[in-house]
Design an enzyme around this catalytic site. Structure first.
Site, mmCIF file in Angstrom:
data_model
loop_
_atom_site.group_PDB
_atom_site.id
_atom_site.type_symbol
_atom_site.label_atom_id
_atom_site.label_comp_id
_atom_site.label_asym_id
_atom_site.label_seq_id
_atom_site.Cartn_x
_atom_site.Cartn_y
_atom_site.Cartn_z
ATOM 1 C CB ALA A 64 15.078 21.843 -0.516
ATOM 2 N N GLY A 103 14.353 17.821 -3.933
ATOM 3 C CA GLY A 103 13.434 18.770 -4.887
ATOM 4 C C GLY A 103 13.700 18.999 -6.191
ATOM 5 C CD GLU A 106 9.782 16.203 -3.761
ATOM 6 O OE1 GLU A 106 8.913 15.949 -3.284
ATOM 7 O OE2 GLU A 106 10.681 17.122 -3.222
ATOM 8 C CD GLU A 126 13.973 14.865 -0.318
ATOM 9 O OE1 GLU A 126 13.654 15.572 -1.056
ATOM 10 O OE2 GLU A 126 14.128 13.583 -0.492
#
Length: 682
Positions: A64, A103, A106, A126
Site C-alpha cells: 500500500a 496489499g 492481497e 503489515e
C-alpha cells in the site's frame, strides 16, 4: 491519469492490464482507480475471455501507499478493488515478479490464478507497522494455504521465495525469468473457459486443528505486548468460524482500530525513521562509494568472529588476522559455530554455509591484509593498542583501503592520527552479537571523506545492517545514552532498589532485559583495573568478590548451569555494604520512580547528542536504541516516546530528582515544540 497508470492491451482474447506507478507500484489511489475501471470494463467486454494483471518496472505491487495511513481513504478502497477482481466473471491471472507484498499479495489472492518467476518474493509485512492485512488477506490466505501456514506468514511478516510459495499452494505456476507475460497469457488462455472460476471467497472455512493455540504457545514471548499480531490471530480465527463477508467486516474493524492506535503510529514513525537513517545529504560533490570485494578483520575474539560471520554470510571473502595460532583457532571455531547455527535456523542454506566457510582465510601475518578493500579492527578497547594496530595497518594495507575501528567509546580522530590516511579512517561500531544485531553505527571522524562514508553505508546495506551515522564523541550515540542510564540505575541501587526490581521494571516496559541483566551478560569486569584491593566503585566491590557476571556464574545475580539468573543475597549484601560505606541511606523505591530515573535521563542525553551534532537528527537516536539495544519498537524509540509522555512532564520530573536538564530539551518543553521537529535546533 488512471489510463496512463494502468494500460490495456489485448492479446487474442486475453486482456493484459499493466500497472506502471514507479518506483514500486504502490497501491495508491491512481492505481486503485485504474485497476477498478479496467477490471469492470473487462467484465463487460465480450471480446475479452480472460485477464492478466501484471506490473511494469522492477516489481509487482510492493504494498500500500504508506503515506495514506492515518488519513481517510479515497475511493475506491483496496478492499473494493479486490472484491471486483474476485467477482469478475472472467478468469483473472496475477503475474508476479519482484515482490508481491502486503496489499500487492492481497490483490494476487483476489485473482483466480497466480503465476510468478523464480526470483519473486511474497509476504504480508503489515504487522511490522502495527497493522494487519486489511483487504481480505486474513480471510483469503487461510482458505488457500491453511491456517497454520497463513498464521506463520501473517504474524511473522517475513518474505518467502517462489519455491516455498509453490510448495504451500500460494502460486499455481512458475514462469521462466523474462517470460512472465507470455506464461501468464498462456495460463489465462488455458483457463479462460474453465468453470466454475476458482474464487477463494467461495471456499469452505478452513479447520484450525489447534494451530492458533500451538502458535501462541511457541511464540507468546515474541508477540507479548504487540497489538497487531494478536489482532491478526483474532482475524485468522474468524476465517475458521465466520462467513467470508462477516470475516471481512471483522478484519476491517480490527484494521481500523490498529491504525488509530498508539502502537501503529509508533511503528509507522519508526519505519520512516529507519529509512531516513540511510540517507546521506552533506557530501562532497561527485563523491561515490568505492568498490569492496574483500574484507580484512584484525582480532578473532568474540566481536571479530561475529563481524567475520556477518560478512561471510553475505558472500564476502574475509581475511581474519590474529597474533597467535591459539587465538586464531578459537576465533575460527566461533565462526564455524555461528555459521552452523545460521544453517540450523534456515538463515543460510547448506551450500551457502559451505561457501562461507571456504571464504575465510586465517592468517598470522599482517601483510596478508594487503589486498583487502576494507580492514576492520576488533581488538581490545584500549587506545594504545588501537593506535599501534592502525599504524601497522597504514603500512600493510593498500593506499585506497578503508581502515575502520569497532571501538565502542574511543576517539576516532586520535586513532586516525596514527595513520597517514585519516580521510579513509572511520568507526564501524557493530553491536554484539555482530552477526545477529541489526545496528551498525558508522562513526565519522573530522577528516573522514565522503567517499569513505558512502562506502560504509553501501557496505552496511549489503550485509543487511541498519546503518546510522554518528559523530565522533565518547560513546557515540548508543553507548553514551547507555552510560547515562547505567549511572542512574547504579544510583538507584545505592538508595535501596534491588537489581531484579530495576530489571523487572525495564522488562515490563518492553525491554528484552534490564541494565543489570545486561551487565552480567556483557561481563561486570569489563574495564576493571584487576586490583581486588582497590574498591573505588560498586563494580570494583563485585569483581573483588569474583562476581564477574554470567561467565563466572555470579554477578548482580547468581546463575545455574543453564545461565538462568536468580536474585543473589551475596550481591545484595555487597551493594548494601558499599552504600553504607558511602553514607547513602536506604529506602523503598517504586517502579514509577525507577522508570522516571532511568528513562527520562536517556531522553535528556539524546537531546544533548542531537544538539551537539553527534546524531544528525533526532530520529537517528531512536533507530540506534531500537535496533541496537532492544527499546520496544512499538514505542517508537526514546525520543518519539518522550513526545508522547510530554516534554514538560519529563523536564519537571528530572528537576524533581535533582538531575540536570539539557538546554535544548528545556527550550522545546517551554515552547511546546516536538523533539522530532527539525525546524528548530533549540
Amino acid at each position: 491519469m488512471n489510463d496512463r497508470v494502468v494500460t490495456r492491451e489485448i492479446h487474442g482474447q486475453v486482456l493484459v492490464l499493466t500497472a506502471d506507478f514507479p518506483p514500486v507500484n504502490a497501491l495508491g489511489h491512481p492505481v486503485r482507480a485504474g485497476l477498478l475501471a479496467a477490471v469492470e470494463d473487462a467484465a463487460n467486454d465480450d471480446a475479452v475471455d480472460a485477464v492478466v494483471l501484471i506490473c511494469a518496472g522492477r516489481t509487482f505491487f510492493a504494498g500500500a501507499d504508506i503515506s495514506e495511513f492515518g488519513k481517510p481513504r479515497a475511493e475506491p478502497t483496496l478492499s473494493r478493488v479486490c472484491a471486483a477482481i474476485e467477482a469478475c466473471p472472467k478468469p483473472v491471472v496475477a503475474a508476479m515478479h519482484g515482490t508481491a507484498l502486503g496489499g500487492g499479495l492481497e490483490i494476487a489472492l483476489a485473482c483466480h490464478y497466480r503465476i510468478a518467476v523464480p526470483s519473486a518474493r511474497f509476504g504480508l509485512p503489515e504487522v511490522k507497522i502495527g497493522l494487519l492485512p486489511g483487504a481480505g488477506g486474513t480471510q483469503r490466505l487461510p482458505r488457500l494455504i491453511g491456517v497454520a501456514t497463513a498464521i506463520e506468514l501473517i504474524v511473522s511478516a517475513e518474505q518467502i521465495g517462489e519455491n516455498r510459495a509453490a510448495s504451500i499452494g500460494l502460486i499455481d505456476r512458475t514462469a521462466d525469468e523474462g517470460k512472465l507475460l507470455q506464461g501468464a497469457i498462456d495460463l489465462a488462455s488455458e483457463k479462460a473457459y474453465v468453470r466454475p472460476i476458482p474464487r477463494i471467497c467461495e471456499r469452505a472455512n478452513p479447520t484450525d486443528g489447534g494451530a492458533i493455540e500451538r502458535f501462541v504457545a511457541a511464540n507468546g514471548r515474541k508477540i507479548r505486548g504487540l497489538d497487531a499480531p494478536n489482532a491478526a490471530l483474532r482475524a485468522v480465527r474468524a476465517a475458521t468460524e465466520l462467513e467470508f463477508g462477516d470475516g471481512l467486516l471483522l478484519e476491517r474493524r480490527l484494521f481500523t482500530e490498529l491504525e488509530a492506535g498508539e502502537q501503529s503510529g509508533a511503528l509507522r514513525y519508526f519505519f520512516n525513521a529507519e529509512r531516513g537513517a540511510g540517507r546521506v545529504d552533506d557530501l562532497a560533490q561527485g563523491a561515490a562509494a568505492l568498490p569492496v570485494r574483500k574484507i580484512g578483520i584484525v582480532g578473532a575474539g568474540t566481536m571479530g568472529a561475529g563481524i567475520a560471520t556477518a560478512f561471510l554470510s553475505s558472500g564476502f571473502p574475509v581475511v581474519l588476522y590474529e597474533l597467535n595460532r591459539d587465538a586464531l583457532d578459537r576465533g575460527l571455531q566461533v565462526v564455524r559455530g555461528n555459521l552452523s547455527r545460521a544453517a540450523a535456523s534456515s538463515r543460510l542454506g547448506e551450500h551457502e554455509t559451505e561457501a562461507a566457510l571456504a571464504a575465510v582465510t586465517p592468517v598470522l601475518e599482517p601483510e596478508a591484509l594487503g589486498d583487502c578493500d576494507v580492514v576492520i579492527e576488533a581488538a581490545f578497547e584500549l587506545m594504545e593498542i588501537k593506535r599501534k594496530i592502525f599504524g601497522m595497518l597504514d603500512r600493510v594495507a593498500k593506499p585506497e583501503a578503508i581502515l575502520a575501528t569497532n571501538t565502542s567509546y574511543l576517539d576516532i580522530d586520535e586513532i586516525a592520527a596514527a595513520t597517514t590516511r585519516p580521510a579513509r579512517v572511520m568507526g564501524l561500531h557493530f553491536f554484539s552479537p555482530a552477526h545477529i544485531m541489526k545496528l551498525l553505527e558508522v562513526v565519522r571522524g573530522a577528516r573522514t571523506s565522503s567517499s569513505a562514508l558512502l562506502t560504509a553505508m553501501a557496505l552496511a546495506k549489503r550485509i543487511g545492517k541498519t546503518a546510522v551515522i554518528a559523530g565522533n564523541g565518547y560513546g557515540f550515540i548508543g553507548n553514551r545514552i547507555l552510560a547515562r542510564r547505567r549511572t542512574e540505575a547504579l544510583n538507584l541501587l545505592m538508595e535501596g532498589a534491588f537489581p531484579d526490581q530495576i530489571d523487572a521494571a525495564h522488562v515490563a516496559f518492553g525491554m528484552p532485559m534490564g541494565p543489570f541483566q545486561m551487565s552480567d551478560l556483557a561481563g561486570v569486569d569489563i574495564g576493571w583495573h584487576r586490583d581486588p584491593s582497590r574498591i573505588e566503585s560498586l563494580r570494583d566491590a563485585l569483581c573483588a568478590a569474583g562476581r564477574f557476571g554470567q561467565k563466572a556464574g555470579k554477578g548482580f545475580y547468581d546463575y545455574d548451569d543453564h545461565r538462568t539468573g536468580s536474585p543473589s543475597r551475596e550481591a545484595q549484601a555487597i551493594i548494601r555494604d558499599y552504600a553504607m560505606a558511602l553514607g547513602r541511606p536506604q529506602r523503598a523505591i517504586s517502579e514509577e520512580e525507577i522508570l522516571e530515573r532511568t528513562l527520562y535521563p536517556m531522553v535528556d542525553e539524546g537531546a544533548r547528542i542531537v544538539a551537539e551534532g553527534i546524531a544528525r537528527k533526532t530520529s537517528d537516536v531512536d533507530v540506534v536504541w531500537v535496533r541496537g539495544f532492544g527499546w520496544p519498537i512499538y514505542r517508537g524509540g526514546p525520543m518519539y516516546w518522550a513526545d508522547h509522555v510530554g516534554l514538560k512532564k519529563i523536564v519537571s520530573r528530572l528537576r524533581h530528582y535533582g538531575l540536570d536538564v539539557a538546554p535544548s530539551l528545556e527550550a522545546r518543553a517551554e515552547s511546546g515544540r516536538s523533539l522530532l521537529d527539525p525546524a528548530a535546533s533549540g
